[in-house]
Design a protein around this motif. Structure first.
Motif, PDB file in Angstrom:
ATOM      1  N   SER A 286       0.799  -1.231   0.000  1.00 36.04           N
ATOM      2  CA  SER A 286       0.000   0.000   0.000  1.00 36.04           C
ATOM      3  C   SER A 286       0.830   1.279   0.000  1.00 36.04           C
ATOM      4  CB  SER A 286      -0.952   0.011   1.191  1.00 36.04           C
ATOM      5  OG  SER A 286      -0.227  -0.052   2.403  1.00 36.04           O
ATOM      6  N   ASP A 287       1.981   1.278   0.656  1.00 39.41           N
ATOM      7  CA  ASP A 287       2.756   2.513   0.771  1.00 39.41           C
ATOM      8  C   ASP A 287       3.963   2.583  -0.167  1.00 39.41           C
ATOM      9  OD1 ASP A 287       4.014   0.476   2.130  1.00 39.41           O
ATOM     10  OD2 ASP A 287       4.754   1.752   3.747  1.00 39.41           O
ATOM     11  N   LYS A 288       4.162   1.561  -0.984  1.00 39.28           N
ATOM     12  CA  LYS A 288       5.310   1.530  -1.899  1.00 39.28           C
ATOM     13  C   LYS A 288       4.876   0.968  -3.253  1.00 39.28           C
ATOM     14  CE  LYS A 288       8.794   0.716   1.632  1.00 39.28           C
ATOM     15  NZ  LYS A 288       9.873  -0.162   2.069  1.00 39.28           N
ATOM     16  N   ASP A 289       5.698   1.198  -4.243  1.00 37.58           N
ATOM     17  CA  ASP A 289       5.446   0.616  -5.561  1.00 37.58           C
ATOM     18  C   ASP A 289       6.159  -0.738  -5.619  1.00 37.58           C
ATOM     19  OD1 ASP A 289       4.449   0.439  -8.129  1.00 37.58           O
ATOM     20  OD2 ASP A 289       6.197   1.411  -9.013  1.00 37.58           O
ATOM     21  N   GLU A 290       5.721  -1.648  -4.748  1.00 38.86           N
ATOM     22  CA  GLU A 290       6.349  -2.953  -4.600  1.00 38.86           C
ATOM     23  C   GLU A 290       5.255  -4.006  -4.539  1.00 38.86           C
ATOM     24  OE1 GLU A 290       9.791  -3.185  -1.892  1.00 38.86           O
ATOM     25  OE2 GLU A 290       8.628  -4.738  -0.887  1.00 38.86           O
ATOM     26  N   TYR A 291       5.499  -5.139  -5.189  1.00 35.81           N
ATOM     27  CA  TYR A 291       4.499  -6.203  -5.278  1.00 35.81           C
ATOM     28  C   TYR A 291       5.029  -7.479  -4.641  1.00 35.81           C
ATOM     29  CZ  TYR A 291       2.278  -3.097  -8.602  1.00 35.81           C
ATOM     30  OH  TYR A 291       1.676  -2.008  -9.186  1.00 35.81           O
ATOM     31  N   HIS A 292       4.118  -8.245  -4.027  1.00 37.22           N
ATOM     32  CA  HIS A 292       4.478  -9.481  -3.341  1.00 37.22           C
ATOM     33  C   HIS A 292       3.505 -10.592  -3.728  1.00 37.22           C
ATOM     34  CE1 HIS A 292       7.456  -7.674  -0.640  1.00 37.22           C
ATOM     35  NE2 HIS A 292       6.709  -6.581  -0.806  1.00 37.22           N
ATOM     36  N   LEU A 293       3.988 -11.827  -3.633  1.00 33.70           N
ATOM     37  CA  LEU A 293       3.187 -13.003  -3.966  1.00 33.70           C
ATOM     38  C   LEU A 293       2.689 -13.709  -2.712  1.00 33.70           C
ATOM     39  CD1 LEU A 293       5.339 -14.625  -6.782  1.00 33.70           C
ATOM     40  CD2 LEU A 293       3.040 -13.687  -7.046  1.00 33.70           C
ATOM     41  N   PHE A 294       1.476 -14.253  -2.819  1.00 33.77           N
ATOM     42  CA  PHE A 294       0.871 -15.045  -1.761  1.00 33.77           C
ATOM     43  C   PHE A 294       0.479 -16.394  -2.345  1.00 33.77           C
ATOM     44  CE2 PHE A 294       0.458 -10.768  -0.442  1.00 33.77           C
ATOM     45  CZ  PHE A 294       0.436 -10.766   0.949  1.00 33.77           C
ATOM     46  N   ILE A 295       0.639 -17.439  -1.556  1.00 30.37           N
ATOM     47  CA  ILE A 295       0.283 -18.790  -1.984  1.00 30.37           C
ATOM     48  C   ILE A 295      -1.162 -19.078  -1.604  1.00 30.37           C
ATOM     49  CG2 ILE A 295       0.731 -21.251  -1.636  1.00 30.37           C
ATOM     50  CD1 ILE A 295       3.636 -20.518  -1.078  1.00 30.37           C
TER      51      ILE A 295
ATOM     52  N   ILE B 258       4.969 -14.618   0.566  1.00 28.04           N
ATOM     53  CA  ILE B 258       5.985 -15.670   0.532  1.00 28.04           C
ATOM     54  C   ILE B 258       7.241 -15.238   1.285  1.00 28.04           C
ATOM     55  CG2 ILE B 258       7.566 -16.915  -1.000  1.00 28.04           C
ATOM     56  CD1 ILE B 258       5.205 -17.045  -3.017  1.00 28.04           C
ATOM     57  N   CYS B 259       7.612 -13.963   1.157  1.00 27.72           N
ATOM     58  CA  CYS B 259       8.808 -13.443   1.828  1.00 27.72           C
ATOM     59  C   CYS B 259       8.545 -13.056   3.286  1.00 27.72           C
ATOM     60  CB  CYS B 259       9.346 -12.228   1.078  1.00 27.72           C
ATOM     61  SG  CYS B 259       8.232 -10.806   1.146  1.00 27.72           S
TER      62      CYS B 259
ATOM     63  N   CYS C 128       5.359 -11.774 -13.185  1.00 30.23           N
ATOM     64  CA  CYS C 128       6.482 -11.262 -12.395  1.00 30.23           C
ATOM     65  C   CYS C 128       7.628 -10.812 -13.298  1.00 30.23           C
ATOM     66  CB  CYS C 128       6.966 -12.317 -11.408  1.00 30.23           C
ATOM     67  SG  CYS C 128       5.802 -12.571 -10.046  1.00 30.23           S
ATOM     68  N   ALA C 129       7.878 -11.544 -14.362  1.00 31.29           N
ATOM     69  CA  ALA C 129       8.925 -11.155 -15.315  1.00 31.29           C
ATOM     70  C   ALA C 129       8.589  -9.823 -15.966  1.00 31.29           C
ATOM     71  CB  ALA C 129       9.111 -12.233 -16.376  1.00 31.29           C
ATOM     72  N   ASN C 130       7.323  -9.621 -16.279  1.00 31.93           N
ATOM     73  CA  ASN C 130       6.887  -8.365 -16.888  1.00 31.93           C
ATOM     74  C   ASN C 130       6.900  -7.208 -15.895  1.00 31.93           C
ATOM     75  OD1 ASN C 130       6.473  -9.689 -19.290  1.00 31.93           O
ATOM     76  ND2 ASN C 130       4.288  -9.979 -18.959  1.00 31.93           N
ATOM     77  N   GLY C 131       6.827  -7.517 -14.597  1.00 34.32           N
ATOM     78  CA  GLY C 131       6.797  -6.487 -13.558  1.00 34.32           C
ATOM     79  C   GLY C 131       8.159  -5.916 -13.213  1.00 34.32           C
ATOM     80  N   GLY C 132       9.202  -6.615 -13.620  1.00 31.60           N
ATOM     81  CA  GLY C 132      10.559  -6.123 -13.388  1.00 31.60           C
ATOM     82  C   GLY C 132      10.920  -5.992 -11.923  1.00 31.60           C
ATOM     83  N   ARG C 133      11.633  -4.930 -11.593  1.00 25.42           N
ATOM     84  CA  ARG C 133      12.163  -4.739 -10.246  1.00 25.42           C
ATOM     85  C   ARG C 133      11.099  -4.410  -9.205  1.00 25.42           C
ATOM     86  NH1 ARG C 133      17.839  -4.142 -10.122  1.00 25.42           N
ATOM     87  NH2 ARG C 133      18.711  -4.039 -12.207  1.00 25.42           N
ATOM     88  N   ALA C 134       9.896  -4.103  -9.631  1.00 25.20           N
ATOM     89  CA  ALA C 134       8.831  -3.777  -8.680  1.00 25.20           C
ATOM     90  C   ALA C 134       8.343  -5.016  -7.927  1.00 25.20           C
ATOM     91  CB  ALA C 134       7.659  -3.124  -9.402  1.00 25.20           C
ATOM     92  N   ILE C 135       8.669  -6.207  -8.438  1.00 22.49           N
ATOM     93  CA  ILE C 135       8.252  -7.454  -7.799  1.00 22.49           C
ATOM     94  C   ILE C 135       9.325  -7.894  -6.804  1.00 22.49           C
ATOM     95  CG2 ILE C 135       7.489  -9.829  -8.179  1.00 22.49           C
ATOM     96  CD1 ILE C 135       5.748  -7.805  -9.651  1.00 22.49           C
ATOM     97  N   CYS C 136       8.911  -8.255  -5.606  1.00 23.58           N
ATOM     98  CA  CYS C 136       9.838  -8.704  -4.562  1.00 23.58           C
ATOM     99  C   CYS C 136      10.640  -9.906  -5.058  1.00 23.58           C
ATOM    100  CB  CYS C 136       9.043  -9.086  -3.319  1.00 23.58           C
ATOM    101  SG  CYS C 136      10.019  -9.892  -2.031  1.00 23.58           S
ATOM    102  N   HIS C 137      11.968  -9.787  -5.017  1.00 24.49           N
ATOM    103  CA  HIS C 137      12.820 -10.871  -5.542  1.00 24.49           C
ATOM    104  C   HIS C 137      12.735 -12.131  -4.690  1.00 24.49           C
ATOM    105  CE1 HIS C 137      15.594  -9.108  -2.602  1.00 24.49           C
ATOM    106  NE2 HIS C 137      16.177 -10.285  -2.585  1.00 24.49           N
TER     107      HIS C 137
END
Length: 78
Positions: free
Chosen positions: A12-21, A36-37, A61-70
């Protein structure tokens, strides 16, 4: 029959994306409450995409680039 799918959520407060199982079973779906992280909690108001199969999650995630949590993305390649 169990199937694992993924939800992609924007922090919500950053331009960062995360994955959930999410596990799909004959009784319904069970979504993990932490990413996941383990960095953020699930919030349905910030979900961008849900119920992605692993191959589609990798593609998004590949299309999202660096915005996706590694750390989250690494899970898709184990």
């Amino acid at each position: 029959m169990n199937e694992t799918v993924y939800a992609l959520q924007k922090m919500s407060d950053k331009d960062e994306y995360h994955l959930f199982i999410c596990s799909i079973t004959s009784k319904g779906s069970i979504l993990e409450k932490r990413s996941i992280c383990n960095k953020i909690d699930y919030n349905e108001n910030h979900v961008v995409l849900s119920y992605l199969r692993e191959d589609l999650a990798r593609q998004k995630c590949a299309n999202g680039g660096r915005a996706i949590c590694h750390k989250c993305v690494t899970h898709l390649y184990k």
